[in-house]
Enzyme design. Sequence first.
Site, PDB file in Angstrom:
ATOM      1  N   GLU A 177      65.580 -86.597   4.834  1.00 24.75           N
ATOM      2  CA  GLU A 177      64.477 -86.702   5.782  1.00 24.75           C
ATOM      3  C   GLU A 177      64.005 -85.335   6.267  1.00 24.75           C
ATOM      4  OE1 GLU A 177      68.321 -86.831   8.126  1.00 24.75           O
ATOM      5  OE2 GLU A 177      67.548 -87.576   6.198  1.00 24.75           O
ATOM      6  N   CYS A 282      75.602 -76.177  -3.083  1.00 25.29           N
ATOM      7  CA  CYS A 282      77.005 -76.551  -3.225  1.00 25.29           C
ATOM      8  C   CYS A 282      77.711 -75.739  -4.296  1.00 25.29           C
ATOM      9  CB  CYS A 282      77.137 -78.045  -3.521  1.00 25.29           C
ATOM     10  SG  CYS A 282      76.508 -78.530  -5.147  1.00 25.29           S
TER      11      CYS A 282
END
Length: 500
Positions: A177, A282
């Site tokens: 979002e 990541c």
Amino acid sequence: MTKIVNHWIGGKTVEGASGTFGPVTDPATGAVTTKVAFAGVDEVDAAVAAAKDAWTSWGQSSLAKRTEILFRFRALLDANRDAIAELITAEHGKVHSDALGEVARGLEIVDLACGITVQLKGELSTQVASRVDVSSLRQPLGVVAGITPFNFPAMVPMWMFPLAIACGNTFVLKPSEKDPSAAVRLAELFAEAGLPDGVLNVVHGDKVAVDRLLEHPDVKAVSFVGSTPIARYIHTTASANGKRVQALGGAKNHMLVLPDADLDAAADAAVSAAYGSAGERCMAISAVVAVGAIGDELVAKIRERAEKITIGPGNDPASEMGPLITAAHRDKVASYVTGAAAEGAEVVLDGTGHTVEGFEDGHWIGISLLDKVPTTARAYQDEIFGPVLSVLRVETYEEGLALINASPYGNGTAIFTRDGGAARRFQLEVEAGMVGVNVPIPVPVGYHSFGGWKDSLFGDHHIYGNDGTHFYTRGKVVTTRWPDPSEAPTGVDLGFPRNH
């Protein structure tokens, strides 16, 4: 007027009906530029229903039709690289070159999906017994879902839905979002390429939307990329609801530098791998493990390079690193640096006070470099997800390997050395899913699978590559026996002699 990002359901824009919206900011200015509609349970159900309805025909569609649409989608993606990258920069903040690189890596998986005809080939064994053949084939699951993170708003969705759709599934995507526009644009381009309505749907939202996808009886599988605590929750919850799950979690990626390494190359790699995309990835290298007496020289070389990085708005061609995604995340990242000295680390570079002239309200943080970091420090133990590099000192290869293997994470790792024997031992002995040898960020190409070990992966399948095809399909084995034509009933002439 504030832009509103709505859902994409059944091949068209659907305005949010829940009445709940989330803010989307421009990280370079701190200004709220967009509102994104949050889906309630009814809207998630509508997206799943559209996907289920579309699957009745898409799941039976020919490989020729699917790949024809995928090739058109790929052409549209290629033509719109810059526009998609601009959406990423506007909402995520990363510099344009990083955003373009993200789109390019997503395109790799679209390329893989375009060649799905090869990936879905079955197997056949003939004459396993007299007149008996056995074949194996793979078939789609049905409706599958993807839940993706903010740091790669185009690439990670493209790690999922093109391959799933190529395999004959329909898809419901719940993007972050924080930067939702790129995902909607990808869906629009896929529709422009001829994808039937309902095959790809995009719903925005928070935990309400996520939990509904995890429990919905018509969702057969869930793909996720995000932090380890949420990955564990996704895996536990979706599995309890009978779903297939691949949930990729967080990381603490180490780079082991041996005394024989090319220190200039190692320093270049450490800087690009730690500070690229502002460390919000990541696969970032967040811990350099220096072996032996090279530590001081290596830290000096890293510092020299890091101090030259130009930080500024992502749409400025001169910028090499942009802001962080939110002010709250910026403050959290800064806390690891301000608390490092008290935990025994030496603060070589402190970027917590960095600002950019003319953009003082942006989510800025500078480059931080911590040396002689103890393994007990928060800066080492936690996934910081920002431009903070920790250097740890060890005396031997064995000590460095033990340090890396003691980490609860096992996403990616790297070794820098000129010694092939040392590199060979490392790639076999280190406990991580992706290993680089003189390569700092060993993200596999599209036709090999991406995924870690230990607390970096929950589920049995890595993402994309062969694992991705297997995750989005299920196997079926068919055993067939046909009588010989000479045994046809009396009166049936198949053109075979009776004494055949």
